[in-house]
Design an enzyme around this catalytic site. Structure first.
Site, mmCIF file in Angstrom:
data_model
loop_
_atom_site.group_PDB
_atom_site.id
_atom_site.type_symbol
_atom_site.label_atom_id
_atom_site.label_comp_id
_atom_site.label_asym_id
_atom_site.label_seq_id
_atom_site.Cartn_x
_atom_site.Cartn_y
_atom_site.Cartn_z
ATOM 1 N N HIS A 76 73.292 -15.018 62.322
ATOM 2 C CA HIS A 76 71.950 -14.924 61.744
ATOM 3 C C HIS A 76 72.022 -15.272 60.258
ATOM 4 O O HIS A 76 73.024 -15.006 59.588
ATOM 5 C CB HIS A 76 71.400 -13.511 61.931
ATOM 6 C CG HIS A 76 69.950 -13.378 61.606
ATOM 7 N ND1 HIS A 76 69.500 -13.259 60.305
ATOM 8 C CD2 HIS A 76 68.845 -13.368 62.387
ATOM 9 C CE1 HIS A 76 68.172 -13.179 60.312
ATOM 10 N NE2 HIS A 76 67.749 -13.238 61.563
ATOM 11 N N GLY A 79 60.644 -13.817 57.487
ATOM 12 C CA GLY A 79 60.138 -12.699 56.705
ATOM 13 C C GLY A 79 59.250 -13.093 55.551
ATOM 14 O O GLY A 79 58.896 -12.266 54.718
ATOM 15 N N LYS A 86 66.968 -5.684 63.227
ATOM 16 C CA LYS A 86 67.725 -5.650 61.968
ATOM 17 C C LYS A 86 68.078 -4.190 61.654
ATOM 18 O O LYS A 86 68.415 -3.437 62.567
ATOM 19 C CB LYS A 86 66.950 -6.349 60.863
ATOM 20 C CG LYS A 86 66.518 -7.763 61.292
ATOM 21 C CD LYS A 86 65.868 -8.565 60.214
ATOM 22 C CE LYS A 86 65.453 -9.922 60.766
ATOM 23 N NZ LYS A 86 64.885 -10.811 59.727
ATOM 24 N N SER A 105 58.950 -15.609 61.184
ATOM 25 C CA SER A 105 57.558 -15.160 61.047
ATOM 26 C C SER A 105 56.747 -15.389 62.322
ATOM 27 O O SER A 105 55.583 -15.788 62.276
ATOM 28 C CB SER A 105 56.885 -15.828 59.840
ATOM 29 O OG SER A 105 57.516 -15.435 58.640
ATOM 30 N N GLU A 141 70.848 -13.943 57.721
ATOM 31 C CA GLU A 141 71.140 -12.820 56.835
ATOM 32 C C GLU A 141 72.621 -12.489 56.838
ATOM 33 O O GLU A 141 73.175 -12.082 55.811
ATOM 34 C CB GLU A 141 70.291 -11.613 57.242
ATOM 35 C CG GLU A 141 68.824 -11.812 56.896
ATOM 36 C CD GLU A 141 67.851 -11.015 57.731
ATOM 37 O OE1 GLU A 141 66.646 -11.230 57.568
ATOM 38 O OE2 GLU A 141 68.308 -10.194 58.570
ATOM 39 N N ASN A 165 64.590 -8.779 67.179
ATOM 40 C CA ASN A 165 65.725 -8.430 66.314
ATOM 41 C C ASN A 165 65.257 -7.373 65.321
ATOM 42 O O ASN A 165 64.550 -7.681 64.365
ATOM 43 C CB ASN A 165 66.230 -9.683 65.587
ATOM 44 C CG ASN A 165 67.355 -9.367 64.613
ATOM 45 O OD1 ASN A 165 67.990 -8.317 64.705
ATOM 46 N ND2 ASN A 165 67.596 -10.273 63.682
ATOM 47 N N GLU A 198 66.009 -20.910 63.434
ATOM 48 C CA GLU A 198 65.314 -20.075 62.469
ATOM 49 C C GLU A 198 65.362 -20.732 61.096
ATOM 50 O O GLU A 198 66.344 -20.566 60.368
ATOM 51 C CB GLU A 198 65.966 -18.689 62.390
ATOM 52 C CG GLU A 198 65.789 -17.849 63.631
ATOM 53 C CD GLU A 198 65.914 -16.366 63.313
ATOM 54 O OE1 GLU A 198 65.015 -15.613 63.689
ATOM 55 O OE2 GLU A 198 66.896 -15.970 62.674
#
Length: 241
Positions: free
Chosen positions: A96, A171, A11, A204, A98, A9, A165
């Site tokens: 996701h 991250g 992003k 991660s 985010e 991904n 996730e």
């Protein structure tokens, strides 16, 4: 166990030129790759058309990072299923963290997007995961089960990928212990009518932890963020041992 799928991904990274440079290196790195492993690159919308032209017949499949639940309409900034399939997209990330955190995505809108993806013959990658505060409060199981159940209302589980996730591991460099990721993914599988759905771990994921992650019996792949931006490192993840 579902089919093994390693998805990157990107992003909001990579121009069209940068995407093509990445593909040149990645294709060389994957010449000896195990062809039973699915490889998906979820790129920004602007790069998808360019990438599609150089991926015909290869191991790598193309994914988008979002899809709208309507087929057309006054939805500024959104993208419709037909716009994705026209340029060879086969997968789409939905829900996701985010998107949930910054853009108001909910379990209900994610569900509508999953249904839209399937309507267009795309395979949705539905993301679920708990926050640090939810985990610390002992709410992981409740949060995950609710996200799965709400996200899969009226969904065909024969054409589906789920990505676990944990938000606190995305991250941050703080990877969920492989055994714990395996436990939660097993819990997700218990909620499904189709036990063969591919369930990935994301958060991660790096070349130096992928072998341990993929050694877990419930984990069918990975959704890779930052580490998917380097073609050599991503190839090492695809070629996990």
């Amino acid at each position: 166990m579902g089919k093994i799928i390693i998805a990157g991904n990107w992003k909001m990274h990579k121009t069209q030129a940068e995407a093509l440079e990445f593909l040149q290196v990645l294709k060389l790195e994957l010449e000896e790759a195990d062809e039973t492993r699915g490889v998906v690159l979820c790129a920004p919308f602007t790069a998808l058309g360019t990438m599609s032209k150089s991926l015909h017949g290869g191991l790598i499949r193309l994914g988008a990072q979002n899809i709208h639940w309507e087929d057309s309409g006054a939805y500024t900034g959104e993208i419709a299923g037909a716009m994705l399939t026209e340029i060879g997209v086969e997968y789409v990330v939905v829900g996701h963290s985010e998107r949930r955190q910054y853009f108001g995505e909910t379990d209900e809108t994610a569900n509508l997007r999953v249904i839209a993806a399937q309507r267009h013959g795309l395979t949705p990658i539905l993301c679920v995961g708990e926050t640090k505060s939810q985990r610390d409060a002992g709410e992981t199981e409740t949060v995950i089960i609710n996200q799965v159940k709400r996200g899969l209302v009226d969904v065909d589980q024969r054409n589906l990928v789920i990505a676990y996730e944990p938000i606190w591991a995305i991250g941050t460099g703080d990877t969920c212990e492989a055994s714990e990721a395996n436990r939660v993914i097993g819990l997700i599988r218990e909620q499904l009518t189709n036990k063969a759905v591919t369930i990935q771990y994301g958060g991660s994921v790096k070349p130096d932890n992928i072998d341990e992650i993929m050694a877990q019996p419930e984990i069918d792949g990975a959704l890779v963020g930052g580490a998917s931006l380097d073609p050599v490192g991503f190839a090492r993840i695809v070629n996990y041992r």
